[in-house]
Design an enzyme around this catalytic site. Structure first.
Site, short mmCIF file in Angstrom:
data_model
loop_
_atom_site.label_atom_id
_atom_site.label_comp_id
_atom_site.label_asym_id
_atom_site.label_seq_id
_atom_site.Cartn_x
_atom_site.Cartn_y
_atom_site.Cartn_z
N GLU A 20 32.05 45.09 42.64
CA GLU A 20 30.70 44.52 42.58
C GLU A 20 30.75 43.29 41.68
OE1 GLU A 20 27.87 47.78 42.14
OE2 GLU A 20 29.15 49.03 43.40
N SER B 176 31.68 47.97 48.00
CA SER B 176 31.63 46.76 47.19
C SER B 176 30.28 46.11 47.35
CB SER B 176 32.69 45.75 47.63
OG SER B 176 33.96 46.08 47.14
N SER C 96 34.64 50.29 43.96
CA SER C 96 33.64 49.36 44.48
C SER C 96 33.68 48.05 43.70
CB SER C 96 32.26 50.01 44.33
OG SER C 96 31.26 49.17 44.86
#
Lengths: 375, 375, 375, 375
Positions: free
Chosen positions: D290, D250, D288
């Site tokens: 983000e 992340s 992930s």
């Protein structure tokens, strides 16, 4: 008294056995009600009174972390919180129970769900690493000593453990304990719809946590009950009785279905459910976080990477699901309203239950009670 | 007959002088109605009958390209088209008139608006280079020989030129010529609301192009008129008369206000206006593109790069704007319904006007006609 | 000269046979180039010069209207137009060819696609009623007499008919005829990637229409070529040669894949492809509409209402698709840049091709030419 | 060693005094590092080792609850959590500090911020009722005994209290203690940019919490350092040393500016900052999260309902802000990478710092070290 007992019928679709979200097979609901402390005595933060609680909704109780369900999100008004929203939108699924509580207790609930899942199944630590639980809130600080943080991890665990299929308690229970609705006492409500066999026979269930609305907008099955009540009632001279409401508040809607819908479709269902809020009188007010999540118990997003084949409901076959979600949401709000009871709270404030007899009279005057209306 | 003439009052806010989008100062509306050809004769594509048209809405008529207005967008159901949506969302503004027409004529309307603006003001070519006009549609192909492409550039120019402030024609006019609504004839409707002086005194006006809904969902001021009509009517044996409707269709909502709101806030207003559609019975159906745009005539997004100072309405002061947008949208849909007249079209089909006398009777039976209801 | 011929290798995945969007089986591309009129002579609107065109991309050529493909949309910067965006987002699919052209010709292209489809197959009129074509644009008005509206329906039909699988022409062709890129001449570019067999062996193809970027941001395979060129070049004293660029412009990215992905997943792919634009130097500028659409040729959204079973790629198996979309987008932009040729246009302006020899030299100085680089 | 010390210059804009988010006047950052327990010993959940922490960012320290700052949100990949996202999107502002921590500690951090604010200022209880704090996370469970829940309320309070303007510590500190980045050790990084006076002279600062990326994608100022390192390094025989990375992870990006931008504009800035992640090698991977948030310290959203007049930066003047956000994000990620130190953790695992000497050598080979590069 639930809306149906009052003689109200919303829409044309039949309801499920319990007229509750638990009519969707596998869905379990649990409440912890945190109600203690004398209203008059509650003058300093931390000493109560507590008028709050926790409600849990499990999409299913069979290893939800490893067996996610597809899900979609919609914000009618975003001035509120539902954690895991970003993950729902990215992956189209949820993999934890959904927990509802008051605004200031989102943190403790999030923490408690993480601990609960990883304590119960320590192998998650290696297999999944972490989870992002779905925790949503409304603000009960009008009645509740919210800044006293009276929801504990134990309350959350209790609501998670208490979850059961079967009837769902409504009104001033669980997260709904301290909530208001159109200037009256509100709380938890639920309802369901069954689609006709030729439309797939799918079940759609809704649970709402209600804490929104100005009284003058309250619409009961199309009748402007709020405005009519206002025009006739004698305002209480006691300023501690809540009146009109002020557009603050929030509402959480959880839609469950056994129709095989993916995350994108469920986001569409969640958006339509907002129309059900609108039919009761919500304006999606500036200060009101009205957040909706929908999940399917049968479209299981693959955890493993790769190609899988799975059934999905497509095209206009989703239309009766939309209709069911709208109608069940409208009825669930009414159930929250009619099942709530007068509650006192912080600073001696009182949120009164809606006067059901007056409502029944108004509905009858407006030709809206079906013959089955109990009196 | 407009809803108010029938005795219907939606919500508590007063309406503007004309109860029309043109109550917002500067907003101008123009229609071109394209209605020709015999319904029975229309058996081959291209030969008519034409049951279509164009409606233009100018936020103001003073060099709109160089003086954009702030704007926001919302899709209740995206199965339709409103061009310039991406630009509205990115820049929070529109800088062309808004043109409504049938689905297959979006292209010709887009083309015509570009030509119109650049012909009228050739200096745009150097100053702005290009524009992306706002063109939105509903599908009138049930009655209209849509695949005959009967809307021409000239029709669009005519609607642009015809735009005027003052009263707005409703019903089977302009883009509304061939549209349906809850299984009846629909078309163009409009309404407005004025906020109280202590809430800013702002004006909110709405214009709708309606083409959606199943009859059984039609709700008139809370009364399930569609269901009640269905239960009593004798279905026409003639299969060419439209009945229940089938969730296909669309709806376009244009909200105008003189409150100084920016693009983000106007997107919120557009979202709330969708609740007004829901209150009339829309379910945001799978095949129904229900798209909403809101603009402000007074929050002028700077064209020049740099810091400017400008007034903006903030905080919960937006709440009465939300309420006004919801109520005016609901009423505009009813106006479209009640002002439309029975229309025949392609393949001898007929969309009937809603039987107003029956509606009035049903409303009276349900205690919903205010004393002012004309009879 | 394509980027690979220059010795550039973007990323680690291998390219398809043609290194083009047409490597995805069934995808066909057609161009109409509209290039006429003397640059010096073009002093009044409508008389040219024409430096524009049309590019069509067919997801497949087998009755696309009735056999839609799944699709998703993303706006890196929304200051541009892609019609049908709302429908893509609502239904997760497209059911027309994708047409690219200049901004002011979106209308004529939309109109032409509707006419083309319904003329070719009149039965659509009864079966589908209408379509909403996907038409996207960039603004070529720097070189092109855009306000002269030189794209005609016939040009669009020609591009639709010309569509073929096989090699895809790049540079100043079709919609790319008059476009610029990082202050140089741009246009059409394409590239593709093949996933390893153990990642499914899927094909990902990209086609870009490029019209964006300031020169100083141009990054070629990581080397700040734009800045380096600026520092060494002698600026042309002739002000009609475009220089730095000014953040105006736009870019359209079309991603195709044969991986079975649904609309929600394809919207995610489109979002990642934007990172490929960013790697070439795009900043998603305020005046630059950078719009991306991704479709799958193998996840066929059901048109019929009901439950169907279909394969879908799930979980982290989408990661190499993301990577492929990013890399192929980056390379497609470079191909557009290197394949474009110096073009004059309106008001005697000139957009120069990037000096390839200088680029090669800079890349060599920065250790970036693989041994295969032609010199 | 920070990227600049290594000789790397990202983009053309100059950096602020500290090249840190705290260059934006008023912004304060605080860290609590929770690092205890022997890596080898950490074999059972709850006993450590702890490799985690908390980082706080205050937009300003003057009664943030009652004096919100405008803010906008963007998810490059949503598989992560940032609470208050819905409120940011609805109201365009944040009114709490931003707290970063590990995924399983979002709950305790949320709880701690609520308690902190209401304890420090009990009058909030009556004035505001509740708050929804901004808490964001990355998953450090590779090194950290995440299921041991080692972040406590006290750690959060400590990070909130420690917040100061001035230099910002980077690398394995605060929330960055246990994070990885492109298969190396990562953590906290920061950078800033100053706009030229003729572009307003605004400051843009970025702070990142990095935990993403496959090694092969790592790009340092355009040089494919990850791929080059892989091709030359001898893989450690010890399987407990992390290698390639697996697309899990992340990243959180916080962008601050003193340019007067509203919520809609800041959402656009947040979206552009994602391009900075892409330039370092992020693919926005499936697993992930983000998430990016941007805020302005000078566009103060009115809390009071009503019309206020305020300066706002408009039009293409936002372009250098976009550029600054992209470049500062790219550089902040590099700073996180270069400032992190080799860290052992759970199950004896080791995340190694990137070998700076090798990176310097690769950069020099690729002509990328400016003369100022320290050696």
């Amino acid at each position: 008294m639930r809306a149906r007992e009052l003689g109200i019928t919303i829409g044309e679709l039949p309801v499920g056995t319990r007229n509750a979200i638990s009519d969707v097979a596998g869905v379990a609901v649990g409440h912890t009600t945190v109600h203690w402390g004398d209203a008059q005595a509650g003058l300093s933060v931390g000493q109560g009174p507590a008028r709050t609680g926790v409600t849990s909704i499990w999409p299913h109780r069979d290893d939800i972390v490893r067996k996610p369900v597809s899900a979609g999100f919609f914000a009618l008004s975003g001035t509120g919180e539902m954690t895991a929203r970003s993950e729902i939108e990215e992956l189209g699924r949820i993999n934890t129970p959904i927990v509802l509580t008051n605004t200031m207790s989102v943190g403790v609930a999030y923490d408690a769900v993480c601990r609960y899942l990883f304590t119960r199944d320590p192998s998650l630590s290696d297999d999944e690493g972490v989870v992002i639980p779905v925790v949503a809130e409304c603000d009960d600080s009008y009645l509740n000593d919210s800044a006293g943080f009276h929801v504990t991890r134990e309350h959350v665990v209790q609501a998670l453990d208490a979850a059961a299929d079967g009837p769902v308690e409504e009104g001033c229970v669980g997260a709904g304990t301290g909530m208001h609705l159109f200037g009256f006492k509100g709380g938890i409500g639920t309802s369901s719809r069954v689609l006709p066999a030729n439309a797939g026979g799918w079940m759609v269930g809704v649970l709402v946590l209600t804490n929104f609305g100005r009284r003058s907008r309250l619409t009961v099955d199309g009748v402007p009950v709020g405005r009519l009540l206002e025009s006739t009632e004698t305002r209480a001279p006691d300023s501690t009785v809540a009146g009109e409401g002020d557009d603050e508040g929030s509402g959480i809607v959880v839609v469950a279905t056994d129709a095989p819908l993916d995350g994108r479709q469920l986001a569409r269902v969640a958006k339509r459910a907002a129309l059900g809020l609108g039919r009761t009188g919500s304006t999606g007010a500036n200060g009101s976080g009205e957040l909706l999540v929908a999940f399917s118990t049968t479209y299981a997003p693959g955890q493993a990477a790769g190609v899988t084949s799975k059934p999905i409901l497509e095209g206009s076959a989703i239309d009766p699901i939309f209709t069911a979600a709208i109608d069940a949401t409208e009825e669930a709000v009414l159930n929250a309203l009619f099942m709530a009871t007068t509650t006192d709270g912080r600073l001696g404030r009182v949120e009164r239950a809606i006067p059901i007899d007056r409502v029944r009279e108004l509905l009858r005057q407006h030709g809206r009670l079906s013959s089955g209306g109990a009196e």
